[in-house]
Design an enzyme around this catalytic site. Structure first.
Site, PDB file in Angstrom:
ATOM      1  N   GLY A  46       0.824  -1.202   0.000  1.00 59.91           N
ATOM      2  CA  GLY A  46       0.000   0.000   0.000  1.00 59.91           C
ATOM      3  C   GLY A  46       0.856   1.249   0.000  1.00 59.91           C
ATOM      4  CD  GLN A  51       3.409   5.783   2.584  1.00 59.53           C
ATOM      5  OE1 GLN A  51       2.444   5.243   2.046  1.00 59.53           O
ATOM      6  NE2 GLN A  51       4.410   5.109   3.116  1.00 59.53           N
ATOM      7  CB  CYS A  95       5.248   2.012   7.187  1.00 62.61           C
ATOM      8  SG  CYS A  95       4.790   3.510   6.312  1.00 62.61           S
ATOM      9  CG  LEU A  96       6.340   0.972   1.117  1.00 62.54           C
ATOM     10  CD1 LEU A  96       5.568   1.383  -0.126  1.00 62.54           C
ATOM     11  CD2 LEU A  96       7.437  -0.026   0.769  1.00 62.54           C
ATOM     12  CG  HIS A 137      -0.390   0.947   7.089  1.00 61.76           C
ATOM     13  ND1 HIS A 137       0.592   0.555   7.969  1.00 61.76           N
ATOM     14  CD2 HIS A 137       0.205   1.821   6.229  1.00 61.76           C
ATOM     15  CE1 HIS A 137       1.715   1.192   7.654  1.00 61.76           C
ATOM     16  NE2 HIS A 137       1.517   1.943   6.600  1.00 61.76           N
ATOM     17  CD  GLU A 138      -1.023   2.351   2.682  1.00 60.76           C
ATOM     18  OE1 GLU A 138      -0.641   3.538   2.591  1.00 60.76           O
ATOM     19  OE2 GLU A 138      -0.258   1.411   2.966  1.00 60.76           O
ATOM     20  CG  HIS A 141       0.238   6.581   5.564  1.00 54.44           C
ATOM     21  ND1 HIS A 141       1.395   7.079   6.099  1.00 54.44           N
ATOM     22  CD2 HIS A 141       0.489   5.275   5.288  1.00 54.44           C
ATOM     23  CE1 HIS A 141       2.316   6.110   6.147  1.00 54.44           C
ATOM     24  NE2 HIS A 141       1.786   5.002   5.657  1.00 54.44           N
TER      25      HIS A 141
HETATM   26 NI    NI Z   1       2.724   3.173   5.483  1.00 55.62          NI
END
Ligand code: NI
Length: 170
Positions: A46, A51, A95-96, A137-138, A141
């Site tokens: 995701g 981000q 998380c990225l 999660h997304e 953000h």
């Molecule tokens: Ni994330």
């Protein structure tokens, strides 16, 4: 399409509340296309617009719950809202924007999300297991919330090794 740079924890953009998307124009479609390419390259499940430095309510989630022989596919969610949730799952989450770190996070097992597509049409989509976790999660953000704010604890290096997650994994 172009791959975009993923902001890392410590960048104040990741802690900000995102505004709704109001213009479903070419510029926005380019953002989504770029996010798709960035997510595909990252190996994550995701990616949220903040981000990549855009404070708008748009995320992309990879649907990994597919039948054998079918391809995983990306779901674009614009101005998304969770309208139903049930069950509970407790598991490792990363998380990225926080590479190499994982925490234990409790999420619903199943969620239903209402969102707009890239042209502004409303639809509903359901997610189960990892996909439900990714939706939550997304969407977090978009409020400037990272998984580390919700984790009951972080995984130790030993635990990461047991899970087969290397230091530089996403
Ligand atoms: Ni994330």
């Amino acid at each position: 399409m172009a791959e975009r740079n993923i902001l890392k924890r410590g960048d104040p953009t990741l802690n900000k509340h995102c505004r709704p998307v109001t213009e479903f124009n070419d510029r926005f479609h380019t953002l989504l296309d770029d996010m798709r390419q960035t997510l595909a390259k990252s190996g994550g499940v995701g990616l949220a617009a903040p981000q990549v430095g855009v404070l708008r309510r748009a995320v992309i989630v990879l649907e990994t719950n597919v039948e054998e022989g079918e391809e995983e596919y990306m779901i674009e969610l614009v101005n998304p809202e969770i309208i139903e949730q049930d069950g509970e799952q407790v598991g490792a989450e990363g998380c990225l924007s926080i590479p190499g770190e994982f925490g234990v996070v409790k999420r619903p097992q199943h969620v239903k999300v209402k969102a707009q597509d890239r042209d502004g049409n409303w639809f509903e989509v359901e997610g189960e297991g990892l996909t439900a976790r990714a939706f939550c999660h997304e969407l977090d953000h978009l409020e400037g919330t990272l998984f580390v704010d919700r984790a009951s604890r972080m995984l130790t290096e030993e635990e990461l090794k047991e899970l087969g997650i290397s230091e530089d994994a996403d």
